[in-house]
Design an enzyme around this catalytic site. Structure first.
Site, mmCIF file in Angstrom:
data_model
loop_
_atom_site.group_PDB
_atom_site.id
_atom_site.type_symbol
_atom_site.label_atom_id
_atom_site.label_comp_id
_atom_site.label_asym_id
_atom_site.label_seq_id
_atom_site.Cartn_x
_atom_site.Cartn_y
_atom_site.Cartn_z
ATOM 1 N N ARG A 83 56.343 39.568 -62.890
ATOM 2 C CA ARG A 83 55.432 39.566 -62.443
ATOM 3 C C ARG A 83 54.157 39.277 -63.030
ATOM 4 N NH1 ARG A 83 57.491 44.550 -62.660
ATOM 5 N NH2 ARG A 83 57.829 46.155 -60.474
ATOM 6 N N HIS B 119 54.325 35.679 -56.333
ATOM 7 C CA HIS B 119 55.701 36.407 -56.125
ATOM 8 C C HIS B 119 56.626 35.372 -55.710
ATOM 9 C CE1 HIS B 119 56.818 41.108 -55.820
ATOM 10 N NE2 HIS B 119 56.502 40.316 -54.335
ATOM 11 N N TYR C 242 67.048 41.734 -51.567
ATOM 12 C CA TYR C 242 67.642 40.741 -51.948
ATOM 13 C C TYR C 242 69.196 40.578 -51.224
ATOM 14 C CZ TYR C 242 63.385 40.398 -54.495
ATOM 15 O OH TYR C 242 61.849 40.581 -54.427
ATOM 16 N N ARG D 72 59.289 34.452 -58.100
ATOM 17 C CA ARG D 72 59.918 36.176 -58.605
ATOM 18 C C ARG D 72 60.978 36.143 -57.157
ATOM 19 N NH1 ARG D 72 59.741 40.888 -61.273
ATOM 20 N NH2 ARG D 72 59.482 43.600 -59.640
ATOM 21 N N HIS E 44 62.075 47.243 -61.721
ATOM 22 C CA HIS E 44 61.840 47.690 -60.561
ATOM 23 C C HIS E 44 62.265 49.745 -60.479
ATOM 24 C CE1 HIS E 44 62.632 44.491 -56.738
ATOM 25 N NE2 HIS E 44 61.390 44.606 -57.653
ATOM 26 N N LYS F 90 54.848 48.158 -64.695
ATOM 27 C CA LYS F 90 53.636 48.607 -64.256
ATOM 28 C C LYS F 90 53.459 49.476 -64.670
ATOM 29 C CE LYS F 90 53.615 46.526 -59.531
ATOM 30 N NZ LYS F 90 54.074 46.440 -58.421
#
Length: 370
Positions: free
Chosen positions: A215, A313, A348, A316, A339, A239
């Protein structure tokens, strides 16, 4: 782990906002920081709380004279109708921007406001504790507020994303363009001079997005000492302040090595900066901000497609689609992207799978033969 200047600035803004907040909001922020909620999210929530408390004061729903004095009993006594009136106000309030244009809030901002209040009310009714061991209050009016979000299938979301990412051939063409052709598109000598100064750095940044799928914020926070060139691994901060290690493709790790080879000579004082990506400001190296990284990605992609640039993004997304396209599993991709939910990663499989299109084409051809 070291903090970037941007992260320090966000923390300072949080402390400034807390000066005008009731004590229970201060407790909420301290608690959520310990739990790992990002400072960026907390700051955005505080802006929402500030707006909400100002609305309570204007509507005379409290006898308090300022936001910091509003007791939590006011929140405990709020009716569902009160909250719905506030949400209606959020939708209808006219916002005047710096260029004097007047607009209304978008759905994303309204959703953010509701989620911020849901988080606060949930904390106050479940996680707080008085001297008697009881929560501050138990009636959570926000639990009655249902968010109606627009439903889309994974296939539909994948189609929307696939129209604005680089495919497998374009990824290599894009990197070749930056390395060998981009300079020719620059008209001024100063622009060419700056490009050549930052070329290795910028190639490393672009290559990392396309060669690891990390990210924007993770890229800005990479520390030099956390890079293992030999094993092609980089320790990053995900995150929620989660520590993780990400594997990087050969080309990307080579671009990082090329950048590290010139970093200290090209950017004076960079040896004293722990963060990998730096820029020169006032003749001295400083960490490259997230905004600067985002801007350079947009600049280079706009030049490549000769149109609207892409965000980090989208790069990514490009990496993720190519990962699945080349046989990677959803589980491996989930870990690579960091994730927490496999459902997010499953997007995806729809994004990269061309089998559906090929099957329909063969069906059409076979029908015409009959």
């Amino acid at each position: 782990m070291a903090l970037t200047p941007e992260e320090l600035q966000v923390l300072q803004r949080i402390e400034k906002q807390l000066n005008d907040m009731p004590f229970y909001v201060v407790e909420y922020v301290r608690s959520k920081k310990r739990a790992g909620l990002s400072a960026d999210t907390l700051l955005q929530y505080l802006y929402r709380y500030q707006h909400f408390f100002q609305w309570l004061l204007r509507e005379n729903l409290t006898d308090a004279s300022k936001s910091a004095s509003i007791p939590y009993s006011i929140l405990a006594e709020m009716k569902k109708q009160d909250v719905e009136l506030y949400i209606e106000f959020l939708k209808e309030e006219a916002i005047t921007h710096e260029n004097s244009t007047v607009k209304k809030r978008g759905p994303a901002v309204i959703t953010l406001s509701i989620n911020a209040l849901k988080s606060l009310f949930n904390y106050l009714t479940k996680e707080t504790e008085t001297e008697d061991g009881e929560s501050y209050f138990y009636r959570n009016v926000m639990s009655k507020i249902v968010l109606h979000t627009k439903k889309e299938t994974a296939s539909r979301r994948a189609q929307k994303i696939s129209s604005v990412i680089l495919n497998e051939h374009e990824i290599n063409d894009f990197m070749q363009f930056i390395e060998y052709a981009y300079e020719a598109t620059l008209e001024s000598g100063l622009a060419r001079q700056r490009f050549n100064r930052d070329k290795e750095r910028d190639l490393a940044i672009l290559s990392l997005f396309l060669g690891s799928g990390i990210r924007l914020g993770e890229t800005a926070r990479i520390l030099v000492k956390k890079i293992n060139l030999k094993k092609q691994l980089i320790d990053i901060k995900r995150k929620g302040a989660k520590e993780d290690t990400v594997r990087v493709m050969d080309q990307a790790i080579q671009h990082v090595k090329d950048y590290l080879d010139i970093r200290e000579t090209r950017y004076t004082g960079s040896k004293e900066v722990p963060f990998l990506f730096v820029t020169l400001y006032g003749g001295t190296a400083r960490p490259l901000s997230r905004r600067a990284i985002e801007n350079l990605v947009t600049k280079y992609t706009a030049a490549f497609v000769q149109g609207e640039g892409m965000s980090p993004h989208k790069l990514r997304h490009s990496f993720a689609a190519d990962f699945i396209r080349n046989g990677g599993s959803i589980v491996l991709l989930r870990d690579q992207l960091g994730h927490s939910n496999i459902e997010t990663t499953s997007l995806y499989t729809n994004l990269s799978n061309k089998d559906n299109e090929q099957v329909l084409t063969r069906m059409e051809e076979n029908r015409l033969k009959q």
